[in-house]
Design a protein around this motif. Structure first.
Motif, PDB file in Angstrom:
ATOM      1  N   ASP A 286       0.844  -1.198   0.000  1.00  0.00           N
ATOM      2  CA  ASP A 286       0.000   0.000   0.000  1.00  0.00           C
ATOM      3  C   ASP A 286       0.870   1.235   0.000  1.00  0.00           C
ATOM      4  O   ASP A 286       2.095   1.154  -0.157  1.00  0.00           O
ATOM      5  CB  ASP A 286      -0.973  -0.012   1.181  1.00  0.00           C
ATOM      6  CG  ASP A 286      -0.293   0.090   2.559  1.00  0.00           C
ATOM      7  OD1 ASP A 286       0.929  -0.184   2.650  1.00  0.00           O
ATOM      8  OD2 ASP A 286      -0.980   0.423   3.545  1.00  0.00           O
ATOM      9  N   ASP A 314      -4.753  -1.008  -2.796  1.00  0.00           N
ATOM     10  CA  ASP A 314      -4.040  -2.281  -2.734  1.00  0.00           C
ATOM     11  C   ASP A 314      -3.135  -2.352  -3.951  1.00  0.00           C
ATOM     12  O   ASP A 314      -3.600  -2.485  -5.077  1.00  0.00           O
ATOM     13  CB  ASP A 314      -5.015  -3.464  -2.760  1.00  0.00           C
ATOM     14  CG  ASP A 314      -5.913  -3.520  -1.541  1.00  0.00           C
ATOM     15  OD1 ASP A 314      -5.407  -3.321  -0.428  1.00  0.00           O
ATOM     16  OD2 ASP A 314      -7.134  -3.767  -1.706  1.00  0.00           O
ATOM     17  N   ALA A 344      -3.519  -3.490   4.934  1.00  0.00           N
ATOM     18  CA  ALA A 344      -2.300  -4.054   4.348  1.00  0.00           C
ATOM     19  C   ALA A 344      -1.608  -4.993   5.328  1.00  0.00           C
ATOM     20  O   ALA A 344      -1.099  -6.054   4.941  1.00  0.00           O
ATOM     21  CB  ALA A 344      -1.354  -2.936   3.923  1.00  0.00           C
TER      22      ALA A 344
END
Length: 536
Positions: A286, A314, A344
């Motif tokens: 991320d 993402d 994440a």
């Protein structure tokens, strides 16, 4: 073989007992003995060189578990904004650089900070005023945003009709045209037309970076972004003997490609040289909170506190990540995750769990870097999964990027789960530490002061003070913990006979101080060789 004795000091051994000694003897590149001054001198014998520490502090060489020395070195050789402190001084510095380098065709540099500019976004107009019509592009200090002038945007073909890439964002004026700031994947639009550093420049950058880290007492590191070009620079300097530090190289995983790149990475991983070992893979999951690209479990908010529907990006498809990590793990390579937001972090841990299920337990030592926002349900997963927490302590304090550009745009739950250092320690997670230089300072003692105090300065406001760490924990993370992550714990990270003589001498004992941020490195020794000595 030459023997050197460091005597009459405060020697922090760095073992599990946090033992203290008074002296250490080094024979060649190895530690001969650790003990009292009398014992060390008796064991070393006559003719040894004696260094009187005069009460100074000696400990294992620091190890940086997440750093970018090539980029840091290159930045010092280009238009370096690390010495600026606001928009005006940054623009003035650029103007001076352009005037001093009239032959440069494309102005490149780095080091600006989000808080210097309205909304965290520098404008093309500011650059246009001082770059004499030449294309210019400067990367932000965190490496997640770029600042381009009108000429650079034009060369890149960026205009109002240019769509945002899936993994980034173009900041825009009210008319839809590019404003001058490019976030994450949008940076590539300019970077692909900007000149790449030459092999000569890369080698110079790496040497400059190495010396900067030596001055901070860092004797080994994990390079968190190794491209094929930087890999070649490491190989060249290792071959010539100029690379003196031990380096674990994290080869970059191209998020635009899939598993077909793994064979290429495996081939690179076999090309070790000297103390350079590229057997890690860097997976960037991320972005960062300041530009709203860190991947969160809940929405970012607007200035009024209302949810925006944006939960960040993402960079690697979460559905594909477990398979990617399992394949990397099966190939015998370590995974190094950039995982900043809580979504994440969860995705990285889920992927590690998938690899454990598929491949069984191993000693590849995956680790997650940054860990700015971590949900409590995930804090307790690190130890059972054998995933190390790789933290950047200098960020965990009330500084403008956090207080003005991050916390106001996060929901209360994310605010409360920021940099949970003590929670990770209490959960039993193996802790390593890294500076992320040139994103922030490589000064280990400055980082330690923040980790211990969660404040910017002595007596200053503290950020989530319950998450403070003890100094012993911090030094252990910067030595044995990072040595573990770097697969160097068999011969570095503690002071023991037979271990490599990687040591650092500080001008005073940090344990005797309420604030250790001003402690200076007097000497750095790598493999028995003095590689840095502070002038008196």
């Amino acid at each position: 073989m030459k023997t050197r004795c460091f005597v009459n000091g405060s020697v922090w051994v760095g073992n599990a007992a946090r033992s203290r000694a008074e002296a250490i003897a080094v024979e060649g590149d190895r530690i001969l003995v650790v003990g009292s001054s009398t014992d060390v001198l008796d064991r070393a014998g006559p003719g040894s060189e004696v260094v009187d520490l005069g009460g100074r502090f000696l400990c294992p060489g620091f190890q940086d578990a997440h750093v970018h020395p090539v980029q840091g070195g290159l930045q010092t050789l280009a238009c370096d904004l690390s010495g600026a402190h606001d928009r005006q001084s940054a623009v003035a510095h650029i103007a001076e650089y352009v005037a001093a380098h009239p032959d440069i065709e494309f102005v490149l540099g780095a080091g600006w900070l989000y808080p210097w500019f309205e909304g965290g976004n520098p404008s093309a107009a500011d650059l246009d005023a001082v770059t004499a019509g030449k294309p210019a592009y400067l990367i932000g200090a965190d490496g997640h945003s770029g600042w381009a002038n009108t000429a650079a945007l034009a060369i890149a073909g960026i205009d109002a009709s240019t769509a945002d890439p899936s993994d980034g964002r173009i900041e825009r004026r009210s008319d839809g045209g590019p404003q001058g700031t490019l976030h994450e994947g949008a940076m590539e639009l300019v970077e692909r037309v900007a000149p790449d550093p030459t092999p000569v420049q890369l080698r110079a950058g790496l040497l400059a970076g190495q010396q900067t880290l030596f001055a901070a007492g860092v004797t080994a590191w994990q390079d968190a972004w190794v491209s094929e070009a930087t890999h070649e620079a490491y190989i060249a300097l290792a071959g010539s003997g100029e690379l003196k530090a031990s380096v674990r190289g994290a080869v970059w995983w191209d998020r635009e490609r899939g598993l077909e790149q793994l064979d290429e990475i495996i081939e690179l991983s076999l090309q070790t040289a000297g103390r350079y070992v590229p057997k890690t893979v860097k997976l960037m999951l991320d972005g960062v909170c300041e530009n709203y690209t860190a991947a969160l479990l809940a929405d970012y908010t607007d200035a009024t506190g209302a949810p925006t529907g944006n939960r960040g990006l993402d960079f690697i498809d979460p559905g594909e990540l477990p398979g990617i990590v399992t394949a990397i793990d099966a190939a015998g390579l370590q995974c190094h995750f950039h995982a900043l937001g809580d979504r994440a972090v969860r995705q990285a841990l889920d992927a590690v769990a998938a690899a454990r299920t598929a491949n069984g337990w191993n000693e590849l030592r995956p680790h997650l870097a940054h860990l700015q926002v971590v949900h409590p349900d995930d804090v307790v997963r690190f130890r059972p999964l054998g995933a190390s927490a790789n933290i950047q302590p200098l960020w965990a304090c009330p500084e403008p990027a956090l207080m003005d550009l991050t916390l106001p745009y996060l929901q209360e739950e994310q605010q409360a789960h920021h940099y949970p250092f003590a929670s990770l320690e209490n959960s039993g997670a193996v802790m390593a530490m890294g500076s992320d230089w040139p994103v922030s300072s490589p000064d280990v003692m400055a980082q330690a002061a923040v980790a211990v105090n969660r404040s910017v300065e002595p007596g200053g406001e503290r950020f989530l003070p319950d998450q403070r760490l003890g100094l012993g924990t911090v030094l252990a993370a910067f030595t044995a913990g990072s040595a573990y992550v770097n697969h160097l714990d068999h011969e570095t990270g503690t002071l023991a006979p037979g271990f490599r003589a990687d040591i650092v001498i500080l001008d005073q004992d940090p344990f005797s101080l309420a604030w250790c941020g001003d402690v200076a490195v007097d000497m750095t020794v790598v493999g028995g060789e003095t590689v840095y000595q502070r002038s008196s």
